[in-house]
Design a protein around this motif. Structure first.
Motif, short mmCIF file in Angstrom:
data_model
loop_
_atom_site.label_atom_id
_atom_site.label_comp_id
_atom_site.label_asym_id
_atom_site.label_seq_id
_atom_site.Cartn_x
_atom_site.Cartn_y
_atom_site.Cartn_z
N ARG A 165 -12.24 14.69 -42.37
CA ARG A 165 -11.06 15.33 -41.80
C ARG A 165 -10.19 15.90 -42.93
NH1 ARG A 165 -8.54 14.75 -36.80
NH2 ARG A 165 -10.74 14.60 -36.21
N THR A 166 -9.70 17.11 -42.72
CA THR A 166 -8.70 17.70 -43.60
C THR A 166 -7.38 17.72 -42.85
OG1 THR A 166 -10.39 19.07 -44.63
CG2 THR A 166 -8.09 19.74 -44.94
N PHE A 167 -6.41 17.00 -43.36
CA PHE A 167 -5.11 16.93 -42.68
C PHE A 167 -4.17 18.06 -43.11
CE2 PHE A 167 -6.38 12.36 -42.40
CZ PHE A 167 -6.33 12.24 -41.02
N ALA A 168 -4.23 18.44 -44.38
CA ALA A 168 -3.27 19.42 -44.90
C ALA A 168 -3.70 20.83 -44.49
CB ALA A 168 -3.19 19.32 -46.41
N PRO A 169 -2.80 21.58 -43.89
CA PRO A 169 -3.15 22.95 -43.48
C PRO A 169 -3.58 23.76 -44.69
CG PRO A 169 -0.99 22.28 -42.62
CD PRO A 169 -1.41 21.24 -43.59
#
Lengths: 341, 341, 341, 341
Positions: free
Chosen positions: B197-201
């Motif tokens: 998962r990538t949380f930072a836009p």
């Protein structure tokens, strides 16, 4: 479970101001000798070995189903159809279909599934903190339920290791608690991947279940349940990390909640050890135990009943956990991601 | 990493009886101003901004590659082909192919990959206990590497969040350590499932990676690495449960090993808190820190070199971690189980 | 102690920006063979077995006295009178009189007593919190220094158990650290009661010393030092309770400070676990060890020297600890309260 | 205390196999309105506001004295002289003389003083370990009872802060528990030094009491009780170090016993965290709380009564604690050592 339930009925009026008088009418079971002794010890007025008879009696308001899993559905449905309020042990059933039928049958009246760990005071405080946004948007959730008794060869098999009765192993017995707490604290699970393992030769049920989960709120999580975690007597633990804070809980330290406030100055951020023991019982700092989760669940149910307010966890919650259990079993058998409707 | 490596070269002779004189010959880097200051501060005799020149110098025996990941392969291979002993930071490379080439190029001489956490005294003791079968057949393994700085919007992007340089996010940066420790303590991993998962836009790299694993020895495990675990500064932790015992470690309490001996009488079984700080450094009970893992890795390497004994972790170990990283990336992209060859 | 001091001289310039070049000129000791090996290992240019000669050399700026206690006074006084900056191990001396003479002799120049634990990052942060009144008026102070090696019959006697050399047992060796930290964090001690005990047959020194103390600020406290606390390798711990907060520290978990903020809402008050590791060394969450307390003491001294600012702990602090030690010995011998001037 | 005692009578038969039927006959108190409500809630058949009348009734076997301290003696003595079995809250009385009279009056029958913390499962296990010499000859004992509510200005005064009723402050209320546990676990106390302090303006009782003690077995110890230990809700803790082992307990983690076995190999010695929750109540790992100490004290008393075996803690134990309390008060007022007969 009969002891913990009996104790709750016996104790609830001492700690809750109830508009009802709780009468311990009938203890129902299969072994007449044991029944009599247990009824005497725990204050039940009558005993019976015929649940159908009990369900049909007009002087009974509540039927509490605490039998092996494969018998939940028939009794609970019959009780509900007889107009009783129904309580049921977890997992609600051994299939999604049965769970749905039970939920629908019981829907006319308030009902309860015994996910008693929602009533741990520390869990209650954590939920209140989440509700007031102290943790912020959630990134990570972790739920463990680790026991060790599977690793004890001296222990005889029981119905919990018999697939035809229990339906599953640790998935239904232990992880159902973790899943319910996750749904309660972090909302719906959207999809899962899973891995199951049977360590004991000849067993059919899962001795261990591991899960990766995507939650509807965008967070991700892991779940792990096992009876082979040497050193863990009853580690029902969870951890949750959000943008504004984080929290941890472990049932082996049941009166503790660890909380980190990420809005404090950086050099003052650390997990703080909160002693949470519920004012209802004893003075602050005087700890409560396992049984108080049952007393509180029962007490809260009766208060909600009197106030005509909704109560959770109910059969709908039990059904939702069943959906997750079912998805986990399919994910484990295929090794691939399974969506939860 | 330049500081921790420099410190190791500077300190190793004070704590190890070495048959070599360690000479800090050349500090090589891109920025001449910074280089001079750093060389002065850490005792390097010369500086250079041309690694090819350094690699070709006949008075250099060891080349230590501590540059961004995407540059590892070219420099390490050139150094190996120039006949140097090569050390390389982790992860060894950004692909299995590069790792294999590096391993093969360096194979003529002893070499090292800086999986420095193998040299934590508590990890060394745990490995010794496993070797002497104190844990018995293993059921469960858990490896976490949890940090929180991803959740700090004030922090500027750096090369570790640039996919073209770093290759991956927490998978290569953090989980590579956990994977190496797992291979070291629990042996080969047979298959994985994963979720990233990538949380930072706007970021391309993984901010979080979750893994379910089956080990070749029959045990199962979970791995989790993230930069969004609020409250966790550097929780590089592991837990392992076997038939005869269990153990836990957390780098934030680096001088502690928790050990449970399941062969003791039941009522005397509990995780015991061992203070493990390595006799080589200070008196018992006088704790060591982060830097000592680098000093010990270097010291052990030089002793093995002198004794013509094998040293681990080497490029082969780096390659094996790369195989796992590659499988995890494929598993995450498909949502299905991936076998590791 | 020679190793820890040598390491500090060797390392300080890597971690501090100093206006001085630290030169490790002469290692002085009694055994020529050991001296040479140690000088080589730790980077000393010369060795000497004649401290008087070293003290008289004009190319030496600092004399660091790290010899058995009974030799502190003569060397330190001679060095001070020769115009040197003097550092001295703790306890400063074996009597109040000697301490006073040393303090007076060294007063012309900055000086240092090696109460190195003031420089633990967690202790520094605690002092800063106290200075900014985060704890409020103090009620209670507790200082422990618990070791276990007295209980090891295989251990040969050494100078620390010889009264004619060490002056006292755990009182000077261990409790002096606790007393210095108490004076640093909680101010002067007004009076003491004490109890001392020698457990080992034939020993003259105190194996254990217990103290009750009244502080000038109105708080009260207990101190305990022993070499018979089975299970405690190096538990140099303190706890302090004030109106607005409380804090705890234990050297065995050197990178941790526990802090409770009593101004937070009641149900969010709990000891929080702060990971404090000093930004000067490595990244946050990367822990430091025993030796960093020496490096920081030396670095802070040199910075203060350059800035012509006062430095603590100095010989005056060593003298004040000696006053407390002396009062404790008199209290223990009479079983009655003794005032400290 | 009425609630905790009532609960014990109500619950004991569910967890103990008793040869008696426990009848909750009369709840006696001063306020008729409160009495009725409390009797209903806790299952008492009758109420009374005249203790003399109750004491004289022939249908009563046991009188349980749970009133403010200054009323203990008169009621307990009258009850004993009326031929009743007498239970009494702690401290037994407000003077040595009263305690002795109570002890003598009650001696004809088994009796109990409610030092309930002896019945914590972890304390029971510790005592069993000491009995089987797992700790060896004892060197050190430490007993703390730390609370924080003295530091809460919003809290109204109550009888516990009124010297004419309570007799003392934390000494009788809190330290009496610590002293009883010390006598139970480590034997008689030979002499004490003490320091007492009242922090709150206008109060007469001790808000804090500190003690140094010499035990008859050659060990030494410290005791500390306070209501000004910010951050401590109910830290009733002890620690004991012997030649062969050491142990720790803290009531805030009531289901834990920390134990160190000093006969194990040096590198495997560490405090181990035992989860001790009493098999009598729930399954292993399912924790018990504050109230179970009362249930167990009552249950053990009744079993001993039936078996005509001695029971402790009884009024003799209460008397011995009173001797220590008295000595501590004299030591505190003189600042000098006081012997205990």
């Amino acid at each position: 479970m009969g002891r913990a339930h009996s104790n709750a009925y016996r104790q609830v009026s001492s700690f809750y101001d109830l508009p009802y008088t709780v009468e311990q009418s009938i203890l129902c079971g299969r072994n007449a000798d044991n029944l009599a002794a247990m009824a005497y010890r725990w204050g039940w007025r009558e005993t019976s070995s015929d649940w159908r008879d009990v369900v049909s009696r007009p002087d009974i308001d509540i039927i509490d189903v605490a039998v092996p899993n494969n018998l939940h559905a028939e009794i609970a449905i019959a009780a509900a159809r007889a107009g009783k309020i129904v309580f049921c042990e977890k997992p609600l059933a051994n299939s999604v279909t049965d769970s749905a039928t039970m939920r629908d049958a019981a829907a006319a009246r308030p009902n309860m599934v015994w996910f008693n760990y929602r009533r741990v005071p520390a869990v209650q405080q954590l939920r209140a903190m989440i509700d007031s946004n102290r943790l912020g948007p959630i990134f990570h959730y972790r739920g463990f339920y680790l026991q060790e008794w599977g690793n004890d060869p001296s222990r005889p098999p029981n119905w919990k290791t018999d697939k035809s009765i229990a339906g599953s192993g640790v998935l239904g017995d232990l992880m159902s608690h973790s899943l319910d707490l996750a749904l309660y604290l972090n909302g719906p699970i959207a999809s899962v991947q899973a891995l199951q393992r049977t360590f004991a030769p000849g067993r059919e049920i899962d001795d261990a279940t591991l899960v990766l989960a995507q939650f509807a709120n965008g967070s991700i999580g892991t779940f792990e349940a096992t009876r082979y975690a040497t050193g863990c007597k009853n580690r029902n633990a969870l951890e949750i990390h959000g943008e504004f804070g984080a929290a941890r809980f472990d049932l082996e330290d049941m009166n503790r909640l660890e909380f980190l406030d990420a809005t404090q100055p950086k050099d003052e951020q650390g997990f703080r050890n909160l002693l949470v023991s519920a004012n209802r019982y004893w003075k602050p700092g005087h700890i409560v135990g396992y049984e108080h989760t049952f007393i509180s669940a029962l007490g809260d149910f009766l208060i909600a009943l009197a106030n005509k307010e909704p109560f959770e966890p109910n059969f709908e919650d039990g059904y939702r956990v069943q959906l997750a259990i079912d998805a986990i079993q399919r994910a484990a058998s295929t090794g691939s991601t399974v969506q939860i409707q």
